[in-house]
Design an enzyme around this catalytic site. Structure first.
Site, PDB file in Angstrom:
ATOM      1  CD  GLN A 128     -29.002 -11.685  27.762  1.00 55.51           C
ATOM      2  OE1 GLN A 128     -29.031 -11.384  28.917  1.00 55.51           O
ATOM      3  NE2 GLN A 128     -28.319 -11.139  26.725  1.00 55.51           N
ATOM      4  CB  SER A 129     -26.979 -18.625  30.410  1.00 56.04           C
ATOM      5  OG  SER A 129     -26.529 -19.584  31.642  1.00 56.04           O
ATOM      6  CG  ASN A 130     -30.141 -15.260  34.817  1.00 51.46           C
ATOM      7  OD1 ASN A 130     -29.678 -14.098  34.571  1.00 51.46           O
ATOM      8  ND2 ASN A 130     -31.354 -15.773  34.501  1.00 51.46           N
TER       9      ASN A 130
END
Ligand SMILES: *Cc1c(COP(=O)(O)O)cnc(C)c1O
Length: 336
Positions: free
Chosen positions: A81-83
């Site tokens: 879920q890396s921004n």
């Protein structure tokens, strides 16, 4: 700001990606609810790049470097879920570059949150084992791309490099101008993890002449204070060298509170649920479950324990991450 530093900063290659300046708004309802201190928020969740976030500011300088190096492909790494991965994919799409993301973990049955956006933005995703270091997969992807005739450019984890942190040096100069109109804030509180945001803020605060009494307090989302402070100091000092500034910060002087890491990275607990529901219901503002809710939970706890006088003015710096809300429905259900 010293003339030579500002001239050097202005000369660094920079690709516009963000809508700037991001606004600062009072959190009047929350302030009233808590009985002080006086809280405001800086909306770096509104930088505008595919739902925005702090990585947009770093990517302006990182993409500048990549384009100057003649790259046609960006490679970066992060969690599922890396921004940072999502904003890198969006920056690449906007500037006609390919994007390869090395993501740690297992592909879910249905991509959601940031991962869904990575796919929509056209990134190629390479999955890597939780236990394996990112670097091995990054090297393999880089070699394959070279062999296929592309020109890849590696953007470091979290966008945290001496060039990346220039995004937050510039942010602090932007903020100093806002603060001179709104009145100075006593403390600045935000989520810190790879340390680049805090490093840029510290160097930027020095260059903007904000003075050593300006508290820049990172709430660690996942790492022990000493290791993180060493990274922040190293990045800030390398940034100063890049700008030719005679300034040095010692890791001991960096304000990081690591008391809110809970069950670890992306493990959502009661403090995060409370912070998300409180901000949503008092101010109509969304926090993300991994970073900004943890930082806000830390700030709320510090306030309740009397760490700030009721008359102090505190700025919460919202660093983005909102798409991740949609990846944790089971964990957030209990906040409803
Ligand atoms: C990456 C990230 C941070 C942490 O920034 P660092 O520069 O890595 O310390 C904070 N908040 C959000 C939403 C992020 O995506």
């Amino acid at each position: 700001m010293p003339f030579t530093a500002s001239a050097t900063l202005a000369r660094l290659p920079r690709t516009p990606l963000a809508y700037l300046p991001t606004p600062i708004s009072p959190l009047s309802n929350l302030t009233r609810r808590l009985g002080g201190p006086e809280l405001s928020i800086k909306r770096d969740d509104q930088t505008g790049l595919a739902t925005g976030g702090n990585k947009t500011r770093k990517l302006e300088f990182l993409l500048g470097q990549a384009v100057e190096a003649g790259a046609d492909t960006l490679i970066t790494a992060g969690s599922v879920q890396s921004n940072h991965a999502r904003q890198t994919a969006a920056a690449a799409a906007q500037h006609g570059l390919h994007c390869h993301l090395v993501l740690r973990g297992q592909p879910p049955e249905f991509p959601n949150g940031n991962l869904l956006l990575d796919h929509l933005l056209g990134a190629t995703i390479h999955w890597t084992d939780e236990a394996a270091p990112y670097s091995r997969t990054i090297e393999r992807v880089e070699e394959e791309l070279f062999a296929a005739g592309s020109h890849p450019y590696i953007i470091p984890y979290g966008g945290s490099s001496p060039h990346g942190i220039m995004g937050y040096v510039a942010a602090m100069i932007e903020y100093a101008a806002q603060a001179s109109a709104l009145g100075a804030f006593d403390a600045h509180v935000f989520a810190t993890s790879s340390g680049g945001t805090q490093a840029g803020m510290l160097l930027g605060a020095h260059l903007a002449g904000l003075g050593p009494e300006t508290r820049i307090l990172g709430i660690s989302v996942d790492r022990p204070r000493d290791a993180l402070a060493a990274d922040v100091a190293s990045l800030a000092n390398q940034g100063a060298a890049l700008l030719g500034v005679d300034w040095h910060i010692d890791a001991r002087d960096i304000l990081i509170d690591d008391g809110y890491c809970g069950g670890g990275y992306a493990v959502i607990g009661e403090p995060e649920r409370e912070a998300i529901a409180l901000l949503a219901r008092t101010e109509g503002i969304l926090l993300d479950p991994v970073y900004t809710a943890r930082a806000m939970a830390g700030l709320l706890d510090l306030i309740r324990r009397g760490a700030f006088a009721a008359t102090e003015r505190i700025l919460f710096w919202h660093t983005g991450g909102v798409p991740a809300l949609f990846a944790f429905p089971g964990d957030l259900e209990r906040a409803l």
